[in-house]
Motif scaffolding. Sequence first.
Motif, mmCIF file in Angstrom:
data_model
loop_
_atom_site.group_PDB
_atom_site.id
_atom_site.type_symbol
_atom_site.label_atom_id
_atom_site.label_comp_id
_atom_site.label_asym_id
_atom_site.label_seq_id
_atom_site.Cartn_x
_atom_site.Cartn_y
_atom_site.Cartn_z
ATOM 1 N N GLN A 564 39.513 -59.720 -11.022
ATOM 2 C CA GLN A 564 39.050 -61.098 -11.174
ATOM 3 C C GLN A 564 37.963 -61.454 -10.168
ATOM 4 O O GLN A 564 37.332 -62.500 -10.268
ATOM 5 C CB GLN A 564 40.229 -62.057 -11.008
ATOM 6 N N VAL A 565 37.769 -60.597 -9.170
ATOM 7 C CA VAL A 565 36.827 -60.897 -8.100
ATOM 8 C C VAL A 565 35.449 -60.349 -8.464
ATOM 9 O O VAL A 565 35.308 -59.172 -8.783
ATOM 10 C CB VAL A 565 37.298 -60.286 -6.765
ATOM 11 N N ALA A 566 34.438 -61.227 -8.411
ATOM 12 C CA ALA A 566 33.060 -60.813 -8.654
ATOM 13 C C ALA A 566 32.384 -60.525 -7.326
ATOM 14 O O ALA A 566 32.658 -61.180 -6.319
ATOM 15 C CB ALA A 566 32.304 -61.901 -9.413
ATOM 16 N N ALA A 567 31.505 -59.520 -7.310
ATOM 17 C CA ALA A 567 30.805 -59.135 -6.087
ATOM 18 C C ALA A 567 29.326 -58.947 -6.388
ATOM 19 O O ALA A 567 28.961 -58.328 -7.386
ATOM 20 C CB ALA A 567 31.402 -57.852 -5.522
ATOM 21 N N VAL A 568 28.478 -59.493 -5.519
ATOM 22 C CA VAL A 568 27.030 -59.370 -5.654
ATOM 23 C C VAL A 568 26.461 -58.985 -4.296
ATOM 24 O O VAL A 568 26.825 -59.578 -3.269
ATOM 25 C CB VAL A 568 26.384 -60.686 -6.134
ATOM 26 N N VAL A 569 25.592 -57.971 -4.271
ATOM 27 C CA VAL A 569 24.919 -57.566 -3.044
ATOM 28 C C VAL A 569 23.533 -58.206 -3.017
ATOM 29 O O VAL A 569 22.756 -58.068 -3.970
ATOM 30 C CB VAL A 569 24.804 -56.037 -2.948
ATOM 31 N N LEU A 570 23.220 -58.926 -1.931
ATOM 32 C CA LEU A 570 21.943 -59.610 -1.773
ATOM 33 C C LEU A 570 21.308 -59.211 -0.448
ATOM 34 O O LEU A 570 22.032 -58.921 0.523
ATOM 35 C CB LEU A 570 22.161 -61.127 -1.812
ATOM 36 N N PRO A 571 19.966 -59.210 -0.320
ATOM 37 C CA PRO A 571 18.990 -59.444 -1.401
ATOM 38 C C PRO A 571 18.775 -58.185 -2.228
ATOM 39 O O PRO A 571 19.236 -57.111 -1.861
ATOM 40 C CB PRO A 571 17.733 -59.796 -0.616
ATOM 41 N N GLN A 572 18.056 -58.295 -3.316
ATOM 42 C CA GLN A 572 17.662 -57.170 -4.150
ATOM 43 C C GLN A 572 16.145 -57.156 -4.304
ATOM 44 O O GLN A 572 15.580 -58.162 -4.733
ATOM 45 C CB GLN A 572 18.336 -57.245 -5.519
ATOM 46 N N ALA A 578 21.942 -57.203 4.904
ATOM 47 C CA ALA A 578 22.350 -57.583 3.558
ATOM 48 C C ALA A 578 23.681 -58.320 3.605
ATOM 49 O O ALA A 578 24.354 -58.378 4.644
ATOM 50 C CB ALA A 578 22.458 -56.344 2.671
ATOM 51 N N VAL A 579 24.066 -58.886 2.463
ATOM 52 C CA VAL A 579 25.300 -59.653 2.346
ATOM 53 C C VAL A 579 26.008 -59.243 1.063
ATOM 54 O O VAL A 579 25.371 -59.112 0.008
ATOM 55 C CB VAL A 579 25.026 -61.172 2.326
ATOM 56 N N LEU A 580 27.321 -59.030 1.157
ATOM 57 C CA LEU A 580 28.155 -58.834 -0.021
ATOM 58 C C LEU A 580 28.829 -60.170 -0.309
ATOM 59 O O LEU A 580 29.671 -60.641 0.467
ATOM 60 C CB LEU A 580 29.209 -57.749 0.227
ATOM 61 N N ARG A 581 28.434 -60.820 -1.397
ATOM 62 C CA ARG A 581 28.951 -62.150 -1.740
ATOM 63 C C ARG A 581 30.064 -62.009 -2.769
ATOM 64 O O ARG A 581 29.871 -61.454 -3.859
ATOM 65 C CB ARG A 581 27.832 -63.030 -2.290
ATOM 66 N N LEU A 582 31.258 -62.501 -2.418
ATOM 67 C CA LEU A 582 32.429 -62.447 -3.299
ATOM 68 C C LEU A 582 32.701 -63.823 -3.886
ATOM 69 O O LEU A 582 32.406 -64.848 -3.266
ATOM 70 C CB LEU A 582 33.653 -61.977 -2.523
ATOM 71 N N GLY A 611 35.493 -65.298 5.451
ATOM 72 C CA GLY A 611 34.770 -66.022 4.425
ATOM 73 C C GLY A 611 34.577 -65.189 3.177
ATOM 74 O O GLY A 611 35.282 -64.203 2.942
ATOM 75 N N LEU A 612 33.593 -65.564 2.343
ATOM 76 C CA LEU A 612 33.300 -64.846 1.106
ATOM 77 C C LEU A 612 31.889 -64.263 1.099
ATOM 78 O O LEU A 612 31.454 -63.718 0.083
ATOM 79 C CB LEU A 612 33.484 -65.772 -0.102
ATOM 80 N N GLU A 613 31.183 -64.405 2.229
ATOM 81 C CA GLU A 613 29.880 -63.762 2.375
ATOM 82 C C GLU A 613 29.972 -62.802 3.553
ATOM 83 O O GLU A 613 30.054 -63.225 4.707
ATOM 84 C CB GLU A 613 28.771 -64.788 2.566
ATOM 85 N N LEU A 614 29.992 -61.511 3.250
ATOM 86 C CA LEU A 614 30.264 -60.484 4.252
ATOM 87 C C LEU A 614 28.966 -59.771 4.619
ATOM 88 O O LEU A 614 28.409 -59.011 3.821
ATOM 89 C CB LEU A 614 31.280 -59.474 3.697
ATOM 90 N N PRO A 615 28.438 -60.009 5.830
ATOM 91 C CA PRO A 615 27.176 -59.383 6.232
ATOM 92 C C PRO A 615 27.372 -57.918 6.622
ATOM 93 O O PRO A 615 28.413 -57.530 7.143
ATOM 94 C CB PRO A 615 26.748 -60.226 7.437
ATOM 95 N N PHE A 616 26.367 -57.095 6.351
ATOM 96 C CA PHE A 616 26.380 -55.709 6.806
ATOM 97 C C PHE A 616 24.946 -55.249 7.006
ATOM 98 O O PHE A 616 23.993 -55.854 6.496
ATOM 99 C CB PHE A 616 27.119 -54.794 5.820
ATOM 100 N N ASN A 639 37.348 -54.462 -6.449
ATOM 101 C CA ASN A 639 37.098 -53.102 -6.902
ATOM 102 C C ASN A 639 35.879 -52.521 -6.183
ATOM 103 O O ASN A 639 34.875 -53.213 -6.000
ATOM 104 C CB ASN A 639 36.847 -53.085 -8.415
ATOM 105 N N PRO A 640 35.937 -51.279 -5.736
ATOM 106 C CA PRO A 640 34.786 -50.676 -5.053
ATOM 107 C C PRO A 640 33.528 -50.773 -5.908
ATOM 108 O O PRO A 640 33.582 -50.729 -7.138
ATOM 109 C CB PRO A 640 35.217 -49.224 -4.855
ATOM 110 N N GLY A 641 32.381 -50.904 -5.243
ATOM 111 C CA GLY A 641 31.114 -51.057 -5.948
ATOM 112 C C GLY A 641 30.050 -50.127 -5.424
ATOM 113 O O GLY A 641 30.244 -49.388 -4.460
ATOM 114 N N ARG A 642 28.915 -50.214 -6.044
ATOM 115 C CA ARG A 642 27.815 -49.282 -5.786
ATOM 116 C C ARG A 642 26.570 -50.045 -5.370
ATOM 117 O O ARG A 642 26.301 -51.145 -5.883
ATOM 118 C CB ARG A 642 27.568 -48.488 -7.067
ATOM 119 N N LEU A 643 25.786 -49.469 -4.457
ATOM 120 C CA LEU A 643 24.506 -50.057 -4.081
ATOM 121 C C LEU A 643 23.487 -48.947 -3.877
ATOM 122 O O LEU A 643 23.836 -47.801 -3.596
ATOM 123 C CB LEU A 643 24.633 -50.934 -2.835
ATOM 124 N N LEU A 644 22.213 -49.297 -4.034
ATOM 125 C CA LEU A 644 21.131 -48.327 -3.950
ATOM 126 C C LEU A 644 20.195 -48.693 -2.813
ATOM 127 O O LEU A 644 19.688 -49.818 -2.759
ATOM 128 C CB LEU A 644 20.361 -48.277 -5.269
#
Length: 646
Positions: A564-572, A578-582, A611-616, A639-644
């Motif tokens: 049910q959890v959505a994840a977006v990596v920003l910026p692109q 970068a930030v992983l936004r949940l 929080g829901l914005e996780l910096p890395f 769920n584990p995700g992928r980034l390029l």
Amino acid sequence: MLKRYAFLLFLLLFWRATQANNLTVSNVRLVNITSGTADIQFDIRWDNSWRDATNWDAAWVFVKYRAVGSNNGWSHATLGVNRPVVPTDVAFSDTPDGTGILLHRARTGSGSFAATSARVTWNALSNGAMLTGSNFEIKVFATEMVYIPEQAFNLNATTQSALDSEFESVAGSLSRIENEAALPVGALRWINTGSGGSGNELSIGGTTYAGSAALPATYPKGFGAHYCMKYELSQGQYTDFLNCLSRTQQVRRVPVDISADSPAGGNTYVMVPTGLASTPQRNTITCPASGMGTTSPVVFSCARPDRAANFLIWADGAAYLDWAGLAPMTELQYEKICRGPEPVVAGEYAWGNANITAARTISGPENGSETTDQAANCAYGNVTFMGGDGDVGPLRCGIFAKANTTREQSGATYYGVMEMTSNCWERCITVAAQDGGQPTNAGLFDGRPGDGALAANGDHNQLTWPNSTDALGSNFRGGNWSRPDVWAAVSDRRYGGGAIADRTGHRSIRGVRTMSGSTAPSTPTGSGTGFSNTKFWGGAFDGYASSSPALVQAVRNACATCGQVAAVVLPQPLTETAVLRLSGRPALRNATLLLRDALGRSVRQFSHLSGLELPFNCGGLAPGVYFYEVQEAGEPVVNPGRLLIE
């Protein structure tokens, strides 16, 4: 963390040692499953194995997988992360690209080989396969190989045997290969009859000699260590290969048009040109007469899986080798595999002398255990066989090797490779600079093995290999079942510079795999010395095997709410910070974000996140594919995700 993953592993009840009586892969199962990796455990065995002070046999093991219900064919599994786990007295040679491993004896000895509960790690993350929320099937393939050690070898004799275009020592050209160093233009010479290849011509005493192309250090010259398939590609192997492709790729890899619901012209013998449909020259690979649809992969079968695969054009054979993680051999490797370090014998065949006897009869049903004339050691001369299925064409792989046979009786090379001057032509990479006046670009070939994947149209995708259209740079060595005995001589190069892209019933292929540096096999332990005659023995065909599919079914996500959890990596595209936004869950209080590389290794860890914005920070990481995981209190939260990273 593992306790939170719930997987059901369904294995089919009946295992088949596909198209092989002796080499078997069985009891395939997956253990230690995480979201991105799984250990593949299996048993493997074969007969007539050996390891002596000279060399040994081995099995090249690779794995294919697909999502359940997929019509896109099977993909190549990357093996890595952890070193393989093997039983005592079993050794392995792994590969830096993760395309497969080689299993073999750790000690000198001979007889049956068995490795129970061998284990390799599938790095599913690097393949983009997440083992949560999706069902996958895997298949384990194994092909018997022979180790060819690093060793100098001879190319040609002082007294020539007048074979077509054989290498000759003239004007300082080489008669012996002693290293893998670069060779200048014309380092190898032969009388220019045309068929042996041309270019770099030199006239001496009224005779014109052609010379080799410039061959860089990367071009495999045979001196370096490598593995070679013990047998030519079999019809069973090629059938299994076809059954792992998409429909588009299958259409490309057979000459009969199978794009419609039924094969064109009703020709179910798919490897045979339409004009030969009534006499398929012992090729038995077929498709259904109807009901194939137009998009789903066709299910092929063959009646004689142990028989050498004929009617292969260069593009077919190269595609198979690429798919299997192997490479074509060069013609210098071909001569080394046949002759070993022995002196050249004028007119010799692969077994080291000029004694040759044609096979004329087949005894017993052709089920992999059939035999031929007791004195025979070669298939040549366009013989219509008596007994068995009759007809003209290739015999089963390894048919001349029986219990207690010698090298000459079994038709084996110095190292124990079978049918190198028999059955079907060997497809190699030439040393010739030109083929019919066209440049071969042979010097570009660097021996790099296939990556396990094909182009979308079913062709190989290796840039340094001869292309799939005109095949320039490939050639033929070793004779075949339809031609005279002299064509089978090791030194005969009548097509040493000839690609010939058309399809006939006497062409096949076998692959090699170069092994050096950190992947070179270990020095054997034990008291054995010299030759083991077992390398010239045989019986029933034992060339390759594949397992039935093992099904891995994910019954739920990594955690109850992860899906049910959505994840977006920003910026692109990504920057250093970068930030992983949940979204879709409560704010985190003390979370950890882990980055892994394509081999599953941890490369960065960021702790005490809230929080829901996780910096890395990904600064300094090499470009490539990476994967993230997020945990709170040691449990996954998404769920584990992928980034390029570009």
